[in-house]
Motif scaffolding. Structure first.
Motif, PDB file in Angstrom:
ATOM      1  N   SER A 248       0.801  -1.229   0.000  1.00  0.00           N
ATOM      2  CA  SER A 248       0.000   0.000   0.000  1.00  0.00           C
ATOM      3  C   SER A 248       0.831   1.275   0.000  1.00  0.00           C
ATOM      4  N   GLY A 249       2.124   1.138   0.169  1.00  0.00           N
ATOM      5  CA  GLY A 249       2.946   2.343   0.230  1.00  0.00           C
ATOM      6  C   GLY A 249       2.603   3.215   1.422  1.00  0.00           C
ATOM      7  N   GLY A 250       2.068   2.593   2.477  1.00  0.00           N
ATOM      8  CA  GLY A 250       1.716   3.337   3.684  1.00  0.00           C
ATOM      9  C   GLY A 250       0.388   4.062   3.607  1.00  0.00           C
ATOM     10  N   GLN A 251      -0.390   3.807   2.559  1.00  0.00           N
ATOM     11  CA  GLN A 251      -1.677   4.479   2.398  1.00  0.00           C
ATOM     12  C   GLN A 251      -2.795   3.560   2.884  1.00  0.00           C
ATOM     13  N   ALA A 252      -3.362   3.910   4.021  1.00  0.00           N
ATOM     14  CA  ALA A 252      -4.391   3.084   4.645  1.00  0.00           C
ATOM     15  C   ALA A 252      -5.620   2.928   3.763  1.00  0.00           C
ATOM     16  N   ASP A 253      -5.938   3.940   2.972  1.00  0.00           N
ATOM     17  CA  ASP A 253      -7.125   3.847   2.125  1.00  0.00           C
ATOM     18  C   ASP A 253      -7.010   2.710   1.113  1.00  0.00           C
ATOM     19  N   LYS A 254      -5.803   2.418   0.629  1.00  0.00           N
ATOM     20  CA  LYS A 254      -5.607   1.305  -0.306  1.00  0.00           C
ATOM     21  C   LYS A 254      -5.863  -0.032   0.376  1.00  0.00           C
ATOM     22  N   VAL A 255      -5.457  -0.140   1.621  1.00  0.00           N
ATOM     23  CA  VAL A 255      -5.688  -1.365   2.386  1.00  0.00           C
ATOM     24  C   VAL A 255      -7.183  -1.557   2.621  1.00  0.00           C
ATOM     25  N   LEU A 256      -7.885  -0.480   2.959  1.00  0.00           N
ATOM     26  CA  LEU A 256      -9.321  -0.565   3.195  1.00  0.00           C
ATOM     27  C   LEU A 256     -10.086  -0.945   1.928  1.00  0.00           C
ATOM     28  N   VAL A 257      -9.669  -0.418   0.800  1.00  0.00           N
ATOM     29  CA  VAL A 257     -10.310  -0.765  -0.473  1.00  0.00           C
ATOM     30  C   VAL A 257     -10.110  -2.242  -0.768  1.00  0.00           C
ATOM     31  N   LEU A 258      -8.898  -2.739  -0.571  1.00  0.00           N
ATOM     32  CA  LEU A 258      -8.604  -4.151  -0.801  1.00  0.00           C
ATOM     33  C   LEU A 258      -9.401  -5.032   0.156  1.00  0.00           C
ATOM     34  N   ALA A 259      -9.443  -4.665   1.425  1.00  0.00           N
ATOM     35  CA  ALA A 259     -10.185  -5.450   2.417  1.00  0.00           C
ATOM     36  C   ALA A 259     -11.671  -5.510   2.064  1.00  0.00           C
ATOM     37  N   ASP A 260     -12.226  -4.403   1.629  1.00  0.00           N
ATOM     38  CA  ASP A 260     -13.636  -4.376   1.230  1.00  0.00           C
ATOM     39  C   ASP A 260     -13.868  -5.274   0.018  1.00  0.00           C
TER      40      ASP A 260
END
Length: 72
Positions: free
Chosen positions: A46-58
């Motif tokens: 994610s390069g430290g971007q939490a929003d990318k992790v949340l999108v993937l988790a969703d």
């Protein structure tokens, strides 16, 4: 638990189907690994971007929540 109730072959088919769905969720820079008979880990680059992790988790939750059709 699935394998104990419905048999090893069915359980393995379900794990393979789940792995296929996970592969469709991640980007080429992410990593999926099978840890145990029914456990996976997804490493999100994610390069430290939490929003990318949340999108993937969703995306993963939606994919794995849909019914599996293993009748083929």
């Amino acid at each position: 638990m699935i394998s104990e109730v419905l048999g090893h072959t069915f359980g393995e088919q379900l794990v393979v189907a789940a792995a296929d769905r996970l592969e469709h969720c991640v980007r080429s820079i992410d990593t999926i690994a099978r840890l145990d008979s029914d456990q996976f880990v997804v490493v999100c680059n994610s390069g430290g971007q939490a929003d990318k992790v949340l999108v993937l988790a969703d995306r993963i939750l939606r994919e794995l929540s849909a019914p599996f059709d293993l009748t083929d």
